[in-house]
Design a protein around this motif. Structure first.
Motif, PDB file in Angstrom:
ATOM      1  N   GLU A 108     -35.718  47.145  42.030  1.00  0.00           N
ATOM      2  CA  GLU A 108     -35.502  45.547  41.749  1.00  0.00           C
ATOM      3  C   GLU A 108     -36.705  44.955  41.490  1.00  0.00           C
ATOM      4  O   GLU A 108     -37.611  45.123  42.223  1.00  0.00           O
ATOM      5  CB  GLU A 108     -34.527  45.082  42.884  1.00  0.00           C
ATOM      6  CG  GLU A 108     -34.286  43.808  42.703  1.00  0.00           C
ATOM      7  CD  GLU A 108     -33.378  43.353  43.974  1.00  0.00           C
ATOM      8  OE1 GLU A 108     -33.892  42.226  44.701  1.00  0.00           O
ATOM      9  OE2 GLU A 108     -32.411  43.651  44.066  1.00  0.00           O
ATOM     10  N   SER A 138     -39.123  35.680  39.600  1.00  0.00           N
ATOM     11  CA  SER A 138     -39.616  34.228  40.011  1.00  0.00           C
ATOM     12  C   SER A 138     -41.037  34.002  40.263  1.00  0.00           C
ATOM     13  O   SER A 138     -41.480  34.899  41.050  1.00  0.00           O
ATOM     14  CB  SER A 138     -38.664  33.647  41.243  1.00  0.00           C
ATOM     15  OG  SER A 138     -37.396  33.768  40.735  1.00  0.00           O
ATOM     16  N   MET A 162     -35.444  35.031  38.910  1.00  0.00           N
ATOM     17  CA  MET A 162     -34.273  35.933  38.114  1.00  0.00           C
ATOM     18  C   MET A 162     -34.368  37.271  38.880  1.00  0.00           C
ATOM     19  O   MET A 162     -35.656  37.718  39.180  1.00  0.00           O
ATOM     20  CB  MET A 162     -34.385  36.094  36.642  1.00  0.00           C
ATOM     21  CG  MET A 162     -33.481  37.284  36.135  1.00  0.00           C
ATOM     22  SD  MET A 162     -33.682  37.316  34.324  1.00  0.00           S
ATOM     23  CE  MET A 162     -32.676  36.022  33.785  1.00  0.00           C
ATOM     24  N   LYS A 163     -33.240  37.779  39.564  1.00  0.00           N
ATOM     25  CA  LYS A 163     -33.450  39.161  40.116  1.00  0.00           C
ATOM     26  C   LYS A 163     -32.795  40.144  38.953  1.00  0.00           C
ATOM     27  O   LYS A 163     -31.703  39.945  38.568  1.00  0.00           O
ATOM     28  CB  LYS A 163     -32.532  39.228  41.473  1.00  0.00           C
ATOM     29  CG  LYS A 163     -33.432  38.430  42.467  1.00  0.00           C
ATOM     30  CD  LYS A 163     -32.769  38.700  43.711  1.00  0.00           C
ATOM     31  CE  LYS A 163     -33.875  37.845  44.823  1.00  0.00           C
ATOM     32  NZ  LYS A 163     -33.097  38.010  46.180  1.00  0.00           N
ATOM     33  N   GLN A 207     -37.217  37.230  31.338  1.00  0.00           N
ATOM     34  CA  GLN A 207     -35.634  36.845  31.439  1.00  0.00           C
ATOM     35  C   GLN A 207     -35.164  37.205  29.907  1.00  0.00           C
ATOM     36  O   GLN A 207     -34.235  37.531  29.825  1.00  0.00           O
ATOM     37  CB  GLN A 207     -36.128  35.226  31.559  1.00  0.00           C
ATOM     38  CG  GLN A 207     -36.142  35.023  32.843  1.00  0.00           C
ATOM     39  CD  GLN A 207     -36.453  33.367  33.411  1.00  0.00           C
ATOM     40  OE1 GLN A 207     -36.626  32.758  32.173  1.00  0.00           O
ATOM     41  NE2 GLN A 207     -36.140  32.781  34.487  1.00  0.00           N
ATOM     42  N   GLN A 231     -31.856  39.323  29.397  1.00  0.00           N
ATOM     43  CA  GLN A 231     -30.599  38.771  28.814  1.00  0.00           C
ATOM     44  C   GLN A 231     -30.081  39.685  27.572  1.00  0.00           C
ATOM     45  O   GLN A 231     -28.855  39.881  27.094  1.00  0.00           O
ATOM     46  CB  GLN A 231     -30.881  37.399  28.043  1.00  0.00           C
ATOM     47  CG  GLN A 231     -30.987  36.375  29.222  1.00  0.00           C
ATOM     48  CD  GLN A 231     -29.864  36.553  30.274  1.00  0.00           C
ATOM     49  OE1 GLN A 231     -28.721  36.246  29.798  1.00  0.00           O
ATOM     50  NE2 GLN A 231     -29.967  36.464  31.480  1.00  0.00           N
ATOM     51  N   THR A 271     -28.187  45.087  36.625  1.00  0.00           N
ATOM     52  CA  THR A 271     -27.576  43.707  37.227  1.00  0.00           C
ATOM     53  C   THR A 271     -28.675  42.703  36.988  1.00  0.00           C
ATOM     54  O   THR A 271     -29.937  42.796  37.567  1.00  0.00           O
ATOM     55  CB  THR A 271     -27.173  44.013  38.559  1.00  0.00           C
ATOM     56  OG1 THR A 271     -26.186  45.151  38.610  1.00  0.00           O
ATOM     57  CG2 THR A 271     -26.554  42.798  39.030  1.00  0.00           C
ATOM     58  N   VAL A 272     -28.255  41.810  36.605  1.00  0.00           N
ATOM     59  CA  VAL A 272     -29.164  40.584  36.258  1.00  0.00           C
ATOM     60  C   VAL A 272     -28.306  39.375  36.809  1.00  0.00           C
ATOM     61  O   VAL A 272     -27.517  38.769  36.372  1.00  0.00           O
ATOM     62  CB  VAL A 272     -29.584  40.384  34.792  1.00  0.00           C
ATOM     63  CG1 VAL A 272     -30.470  38.898  34.582  1.00  0.00           C
ATOM     64  CG2 VAL A 272     -30.239  41.539  34.191  1.00  0.00           C
ATOM     65  N   ASP A 273     -29.000  38.799  38.114  1.00  0.00           N
ATOM     66  CA  ASP A 273     -28.431  37.662  38.642  1.00  0.00           C
ATOM     67  C   ASP A 273     -26.934  37.647  38.647  1.00  0.00           C
ATOM     68  O   ASP A 273     -26.059  36.798  38.308  1.00  0.00           O
ATOM     69  CB  ASP A 273     -28.832  36.240  37.901  1.00  0.00           C
ATOM     70  CG  ASP A 273     -30.048  35.843  38.176  1.00  0.00           C
ATOM     71  OD1 ASP A 273     -30.722  36.424  39.136  1.00  0.00           O
ATOM     72  OD2 ASP A 273     -30.436  35.242  37.628  1.00  0.00           O
ATOM     73  N   GLY A 274     -26.340  38.919  39.149  1.00  0.00           N
ATOM     74  CA  GLY A 274     -24.892  38.905  39.487  1.00  0.00           C
ATOM     75  C   GLY A 274     -24.160  39.510  38.161  1.00  0.00           C
ATOM     76  O   GLY A 274     -23.074  39.834  38.336  1.00  0.00           O
ATOM     77  N   ARG A 275     -24.900  39.669  36.993  1.00  0.00           N
ATOM     78  CA  ARG A 275     -24.000  40.065  35.834  1.00  0.00           C
ATOM     79  C   ARG A 275     -24.440  41.380  35.619  1.00  0.00           C
ATOM     80  O   ARG A 275     -25.726  41.895  35.878  1.00  0.00           O
ATOM     81  CB  ARG A 275     -24.212  39.312  34.496  1.00  0.00           C
ATOM     82  CG  ARG A 275     -23.905  37.931  34.666  1.00  0.00           C
ATOM     83  CD  ARG A 275     -24.127  37.342  33.281  1.00  0.00           C
ATOM     84  NE  ARG A 275     -23.632  37.865  31.955  1.00  0.00           N
ATOM     85  CZ  ARG A 275     -24.192  37.657  30.909  1.00  0.00           C
ATOM     86  NH1 ARG A 275     -25.091  36.827  30.767  1.00  0.00           N
ATOM     87  NH2 ARG A 275     -23.825  38.382  29.909  1.00  0.00           N
ATOM     88  N   ASP A 290     -38.010  40.814  41.092  1.00  0.00           N
ATOM     89  CA  ASP A 290     -37.801  39.420  41.267  1.00  0.00           C
ATOM     90  C   ASP A 290     -38.669  38.543  40.261  1.00  0.00           C
ATOM     91  O   ASP A 290     -40.035  38.774  40.618  1.00  0.00           O
ATOM     92  CB  ASP A 290     -37.749  38.791  42.678  1.00  0.00           C
ATOM     93  CG  ASP A 290     -37.315  37.412  42.550  1.00  0.00           C
ATOM     94  OD1 ASP A 290     -37.080  36.703  41.689  1.00  0.00           O
ATOM     95  OD2 ASP A 290     -37.202  36.820  43.774  1.00  0.00           O
TER      96      ASP A 290
END
Length: 90
Positions: free
Chosen positions: A19, A23, A1-2, A32, A36, A61-65, A21
């Motif tokens: 940023e 993972s 997750m970025k 995570q 969320q 921004t979390v995985d594009g959201r 990452d």
């Protein structure tokens, strides 16, 4: 997750970006879960301006959201995530 955090505003108006990452990190699940929760806006954010003069504005921004938020209307999760990302992703 970025996870990316961009902070703008403040007295000097300087942008700060970081940023992380998650993972493969041993604390990946913790990141995570926090990320969320941070994507949900503060309940009072919809009430109107409420921005503090020279306060900070954030874009998470979390995985594009993406969610935008600002002081003083940050949830505990947003404040915690912002602090962690700006510290570790610097």
């Amino acid at each position: 997750m970025k996870i990316e955090v961009v902070r703008t505003g403040g007295f000097a108006g300087i942008e700060r970006r970081a940023e992380v990452d998650t993972s493969g990190r041993p604390d990946e699940r913790e990141w995570q879960a926090l990320a969320q929760l941070a994507l949900h806006p503060h309940p009072r954010a919809a009430e109107g301006p409420g921005r503090v003069r020279d306060g900070f504005a954030y874009r998470i921004t979390v995985d594009g959201r993406t969610v935008s938020c600002h002081d003083p209307h940050l949830t505990d999760a947003q404040r915690n995530l912002i602090t962690r990302v700006l510290k570790e992703g610097a």
